[in-house]
Enzyme design. Structure first.
Site, PDB file in Angstrom:
ATOM      1  N   ASN A  57       2.174  24.004  87.229  1.00  0.00           N
ATOM      2  CA  ASN A  57       2.574  25.243  87.907  1.00  0.00           C
ATOM      3  C   ASN A  57       1.377  26.205  87.962  1.00  0.00           C
ATOM      4  OD1 ASN A  57       4.223  26.987  89.254  1.00  0.00           O
ATOM      5  ND2 ASN A  57       5.735  27.220  87.625  1.00  0.00           N
ATOM      6  N   HIS A  65      11.544  33.440  84.523  1.00  0.00           N
ATOM      7  CA  HIS A  65      12.284  32.191  84.729  1.00  0.00           C
ATOM      8  C   HIS A  65      13.792  32.409  84.790  1.00  0.00           C
ATOM      9  CE1 HIS A  65       8.588  29.841  83.913  1.00  0.00           C
ATOM     10  NE2 HIS A  65       9.229  28.892  84.565  1.00  0.00           N
TER      11      HIS A  65
END
Length: 511
Positions: free
Chosen positions: A344, A375
């Site tokens: 990521n 998140h």
């Protein structure tokens, strides 16, 4: 299964027959079909709406409208949250003072994302909504907050106050509403990203991205220079990676589910070393899902002509400017940091630019905390990132105190690499289990089955192996650099004096 999903999917039901045939949830079918549509549209966008053939205004309009269409198809009217979040942040950019605008945007964008995540999970029944509309909002949040900091750097700070990377990213004028929406909600990245800097995106839309990079690599790759290289081979390669990743995930993941690691009979009847191997295989089979999504998103951007990053020494075009992962570097990572740096990637850069480089107090802990908040609201995320802080500190201690003892020979380096690879893979698997299980009870059950052994090991390493604070390490590196420069200067002076003495001796002898 698919029929039940049809009533819970918030997006279009046009593809319900396909969902019934392949027995996959409708929201997943909608996502994949929309990404494939975006891929084909990206090719058309690059060929027929090329900057040399049409205006930047038209490119922005088309990219924005197509992005909102895909969002509506996948998420229905929940896609309006994208507009609300973007509109609130843009209003702050316009009406708030430049001195604190970036802070207000950061709080509002992240706060609205958290609000949507909380209501989706805790107010509504999570099982009712299989399509997670907050996923695209996470990428939009990255873009909004990045742009706010870049505008602040470009308009409210002096050049000498910025680092070299901040100078490159700084935005020198306020974007128009169309440019802002095109950047945050274009069809290439609306569903799965990746995020990118505003300057890079504008250079792509205006057609100047190739020239600046080509000029920078001109001397090294002069005979290979091509103003507009084709991304065809890279797109095909990435699509092959997508097919392999999806095949591996669909065929293997159900054979080694992570949930089995907390099954009482499995824990009681399986030797510990086999539990370790099982956990590694389980996480290994889970990663291809992310490989598929991120590589497909990268291929879509490349197909549109976005992502060019210069040439290799052999003159091959590189299309990895906004890539989100490097698969081989992930699977063969020999340190916790190396794994995170290649997983990521664009999110890691966002965390670095908006938090790590700007936080004056304990930037490592602040960065992990921000990552957890971004998140979502599941407790497992926080357990994962709190564990990640301990892992990072322990890995840093090992690197600073143990690694130098293995650099004496190539054999010792190879031994160190093998040991640290195995340790890194186990540490990563151990850390991300709560990220997959999500709940506190199941996550703690797993850690208890392992007797919290890696947590305790990290604590021991941090206490026993000293690591200098970041500012002291920076000063030491700066001092070493200055010492090296001084030695070179002294060497130059010595050589100059030697040459002068030699000339004088020669003149004396000739006299």
């Amino acid at each position: 299964m698919a029929t039940e999903t049809a009533s819970t999917c918030t997006g279009s039901t046009l593809l319900q027959p396909i969902s019934d045939i392949i027995n996959l949830p409708l929201d997943q079918v909608n996502f994949v079909v929309c990404q494939l549509f975006a891929l084909l549209t990206a090719v058309w966008f690059r060929l027929y709406l090329h900057p040399s053939k049409t205006s930047t205004f038209v490119r922005h309009v088309v990219a924005t409208l197509l992005g909102f269409y895909l969002a509506l198809f996948c998420f229905g009217w929940y896609a309006l949250h994208f507009l609300v979040q973007s509109g609130l942040s843009y209003s702050i950019m316009i009406f708030a003072g430049l001195e604190h605008m970036h802070k207000y945007c950061f709080v509002v964008a992240l706060g609205y994302l958290s609000f949507c995540q909380i209501t989706r999970v805790y107010v509504f029944d999570y099982s009712m909504y299989s399509a997670d509309f907050t996923g695209p909002m996470m990428v939009i949040t990255q873009k909004i907050t990045s742009l706010a900091f870049e505008i602040h750097d470009g308009l409210a700070k002096k050049e000498e106050q910025l680092s070299s990377s901040q100078r490159y990213l700084a935005v020198r004028r306020m974007p128009s509403l169309l440019e802002y929406l095109s950047y945050s909600c274009n069809f290439m990245g609306i569903l799965a990203g990746p995020t990118c800097s505003y300057n890079d995106y504008m250079a792509f839309m205006e057609g100047t991205g190739y020239h600046s990079i080509t000029e920078a690599n001109g001397k090294e790759n002069g005979k290979y220079k091509i103003n507009h290289p084709s991304p065809k081979s890279d797109v095909i390669s990435k699509l092959c990676t997508c097919v392999i990743s999806l095949g591996v995930y669909l065929s293997i993941y159900k054979m080694v589910p992570v949930e089995r690691s907390i099954d009482d009979s499995f824990i009681s009847s399986t030797p510990f070393y086999q539990q370790v191997i099982y956990l590694y295989l389980s996480m290994l089979s889970l990663r291809p899902k992310y490989f598929f999504v991120w590589t497909l998103a990268d291929a879509i951007n490349n197909a549109a002509g976005f992502g060019f990053n210069g040439y290799t020494r052999q003159g091959v075009p590189r299309w990895d400017r906004i890539s989100n992962l490097r698969i081989m570097d992930i699977e063969f990572a020999t340190s916790f940091k190396t794994f995170l740096d290649n997983w990521n990637i664009q999110t890691a850069l966002w965390l670095k630019r908006v938090c790590y480089e700007r936080c004056p107090i304990n930037p490592t802990a602040a960065t992990f905390l921000l990552s957890a908040i971004w998140h979502g609201v599941y407790p497992g995320y926080y357990l994962t990132f709190l564990t990640g802080i301990a892992m990072t500190m322990a890995a840093r201690a090992i690197r600073h105190n143990v690694r130098p003892h293995f650099q004496g020979s190539l054999t010792h380096q190879r031994i160190y690499d093998v040991i640290t690879w195995a340790g890194t893979q186990v540490a990563i698997c151990y850390t991300v289990v709560p990220f997959v299980l999500l709940a506190v009870e199941t996550s703690l059950k797993f850690y208890k089955s392992w007797y919290f052994c890696i947590h305790l090991l990290c604590l021991l390493l941090v206490l026993v192996l000293p690591v200098k604070p970041r500012h002291l390490r920076a000063k030491e590196q700066q001092a070493n650099s200055l010492e090296g420069d001084s030695q070179q200067a002294d060497s130059g002076k010595h050589n100059h004096h030697s040459a002068t003495d030699k000339n004088c001796n020669q003149k004396h002898k000739s006299t």
